[in-house]
Design a protein around this motif. Structure first.
Motif, short mmCIF file in Angstrom:
data_model
loop_
_atom_site.label_atom_id
_atom_site.label_comp_id
_atom_site.label_asym_id
_atom_site.label_seq_id
_atom_site.Cartn_x
_atom_site.Cartn_y
_atom_site.Cartn_z
N GLN A 20 -77.01 -2.97 -39.45
CA GLN A 20 -75.86 -2.45 -38.92
C GLN A 20 -75.80 -2.64 -37.64
O GLN A 20 -75.93 -1.61 -36.84
CB GLN A 20 -75.73 -0.67 -39.41
N PRO A 21 -75.75 -3.83 -36.81
CA PRO A 21 -75.78 -4.19 -35.45
C PRO A 21 -74.99 -3.42 -34.62
O PRO A 21 -75.20 -3.29 -33.44
CB PRO A 21 -75.90 -5.65 -35.32
N THR A 22 -73.70 -3.04 -35.19
CA THR A 22 -72.58 -2.56 -34.49
C THR A 22 -72.21 -1.27 -34.50
O THR A 22 -71.25 -0.56 -34.19
CB THR A 22 -71.37 -3.35 -34.77
N LEU A 23 -73.40 -0.42 -35.26
CA LEU A 23 -73.03 0.84 -35.55
C LEU A 23 -72.64 1.68 -34.26
O LEU A 23 -71.85 2.68 -34.39
CB LEU A 23 -74.31 1.69 -36.09
N CYS A 24 -73.30 1.52 -33.27
CA CYS A 24 -73.02 2.29 -31.97
C CYS A 24 -71.92 1.82 -31.02
O CYS A 24 -71.64 2.58 -30.28
CB CYS A 24 -74.37 2.23 -30.96
N ASP A 25 -71.23 0.90 -31.36
CA ASP A 25 -70.07 0.46 -30.83
C ASP A 25 -68.97 1.46 -30.17
O ASP A 25 -68.60 1.67 -29.27
CB ASP A 25 -69.26 -0.71 -31.28
N GLU A 26 -68.84 2.47 -31.53
CA GLU A 26 -67.53 3.28 -31.34
C GLU A 26 -68.05 4.33 -30.45
O GLU A 26 -67.17 4.78 -29.31
CB GLU A 26 -66.96 3.90 -32.67
N VAL A 27 -69.31 4.99 -30.52
CA VAL A 27 -69.48 5.99 -29.88
C VAL A 27 -69.92 5.60 -28.64
O VAL A 27 -69.57 6.56 -27.41
CB VAL A 27 -70.73 6.77 -30.32
N ILE A 28 -70.43 4.34 -28.29
CA ILE A 28 -70.51 4.07 -26.78
C ILE A 28 -69.26 3.69 -26.00
O ILE A 28 -69.11 4.04 -24.94
CB ILE A 28 -71.36 2.34 -26.77
N GLY A 29 -68.43 3.31 -26.81
CA GLY A 29 -66.90 3.24 -26.08
C GLY A 29 -66.58 4.57 -25.71
O GLY A 29 -65.55 4.41 -24.69
N ARG A 30 -66.89 5.83 -26.22
CA ARG A 30 -66.58 7.11 -25.93
C ARG A 30 -67.40 7.51 -24.73
O ARG A 30 -67.37 8.61 -24.38
CB ARG A 30 -66.51 7.85 -27.03
N GLY A 31 -68.22 6.89 -24.35
CA GLY A 31 -69.32 7.21 -23.05
C GLY A 31 -70.41 7.94 -23.61
O GLY A 31 -71.27 8.34 -22.91
N HIS A 32 -70.83 7.84 -25.13
CA HIS A 32 -72.25 8.50 -25.49
C HIS A 32 -73.19 7.58 -25.31
O HIS A 32 -72.95 6.34 -25.31
CB HIS A 32 -72.11 8.83 -26.98
N ALA A 33 -74.60 7.96 -25.40
CA ALA A 33 -75.77 7.46 -25.29
C ALA A 33 -75.84 7.27 -26.98
O ALA A 33 -75.46 8.16 -27.71
CB ALA A 33 -76.89 7.99 -24.68
N CYS A 34 -76.43 6.17 -27.39
CA CYS A 34 -76.58 6.12 -28.99
C CYS A 34 -77.72 5.37 -29.31
O CYS A 34 -78.01 4.57 -28.56
CB CYS A 34 -75.33 5.27 -29.36
N LEU A 35 -78.46 5.94 -30.38
CA LEU A 35 -79.63 5.38 -31.11
C LEU A 35 -79.35 5.08 -32.68
O LEU A 35 -78.56 6.07 -33.28
CB LEU A 35 -80.84 6.18 -30.96
#
Length: 321
Positions: A107-122
């Motif tokens: 799932q290489p794009t799992l973090c895309d949405e939350v990064i777009g909102r300004g979150h850090a993501c793992l």
């Protein structure tokens, strides 16, 4: 399902990790140089409650139109992870995302949405054939990420949330029981309470869908329209939803291309192979004697979601006979 953790206990749960991660220097401000420095500290390879976490590389990347510091590594030897830290406009929040489904698809794009909102993501990234992360891995990654965040931004995350679905949902429930203080909130979507039974259903559905290329995307859309036509009115409101799928008595055979009701409606009818496959999926897998096993099948109204569980064949024109 959502399980709230006790935020007040979280700092105590991760305080001891600062010593484990001492080789990573504190950062005055996030930038390219500070990002690259994490790779140089990778030899520290901290261990959290018996789980070894190793940083493999760190460098700049662009995700969801944001420049981020991408930190990649492995936990417990096999579980890959990727931590993304926005270089600017971080909103103080951290999201940790578990693999979806049966964890057999990366799932290489799992973090895309939350990064777009300004979150850090793992996100944990399980390559094909890997099982869900071993017990303790999510806790170890949460602990290491908490320390890296505090070093990178010179302050801890104000809010932390864990999200998982399927096998990830199972991991979310396990995490909520064992380490509730790691997160302010834990979201367990469609958790695999009985992984063995779920695996049996998934294999049964995939076999039925692929037999003679029965269930194409187009066939699933026709099947869904047929289910709605039969059961949407059951709750007194025609809104594109089936109010009580358990009471829906939809027979895919009603969409057979040679059925009288389908005369002149070739764009809506189903070939025999598609009808047979749909009946099997609605019924669920039988026991070894061929009798009903008690393991539920999928419900009418859910057809448009079926293709997410398996790779359906390309759309083809339905054929009668």
């Amino acid at each position: 399902m959502s399980v709230a953790g006790d935020a007040a206990r979280a700092p105590a749960a991760i305080a001891g990790l600062l010593l484990l991660l001492a080789p990573w220097p504190a950062m005055a401000r996030p930038d390219a140089a500070s990002c690259a420095s994490y790779a140089r500290g990778a030899a520290a390879s901290p261990q959290v409650d018996g789980v070894r976490v190793r940083i493999k590389r760190a460098g700049l990347a662009r995700v969801a139109e944001r420049e981020v510091c991408a930190i990649e590594g492995r936990a417990a030897g096999a579980t890959r992870f990727r931590l993304l830290l926005p270089l600017s406009d971080w909103n103080g929040r951290y999201a940790q995302l578990a693999c979806d489904g049966d964890c057999r698809v990366p799932q290489p794009t799992l973090c895309d949405e939350v990064i777009g909102r300004g979150h850090a993501c793992l996100a944990t990234l399980a390559p094909p054939g890997d099982a869900p992360p071993p017990e303790g891995v999510s806790h170890a990654l949460a602990s290491v990420a908490a320390t890296l965040l505090a070093r990178f931004y010179d302050k801890p995350a104000a809010r932390r949330v864990f999200l998982g679905c399927g096998a990830g949902g199972h991991e979310a429930l396990r995490l909520a029981q064992a380490h509730p203080a790691d997160f302010n909130g834990i979201v367990a979507g469609a958790p695999l309470i009985e992984p063995a039974a779920q695996a049996r259903v998934l294999q049964w559905n995939r076999a039925a869908a692929h037999a003679r290329s029965a269930l194409t995307d187009d066939a699933l859309r026709r099947l869904h329209r047929g289910a709605l036509a039969t059961c949407d009115r059951g709750d007194g409101l025609v809104d594109g939803l089936i109010g009580d799928p358990l009471r829906c008595r939809f027979d895919p055979a009603s969409l057979a291309c040679d059925a009288p009701a389908m005369a002149g409606r070739a764009a809506d009818c189903l070939a025999p192979a598609a009808i047979e496959a749909a009946r099997k999926i609605y019924a669920g897998p039988p026991n070894p004697s061929g009798e009903a096993s008690g393991t539920a099948g999928l419900l009418p109204g859910s057809e448009l979601e079926w293709s997410a569980a398996w790779a359906v064949p390309p759309a083809r024109a339905p054929r009668a006979g």
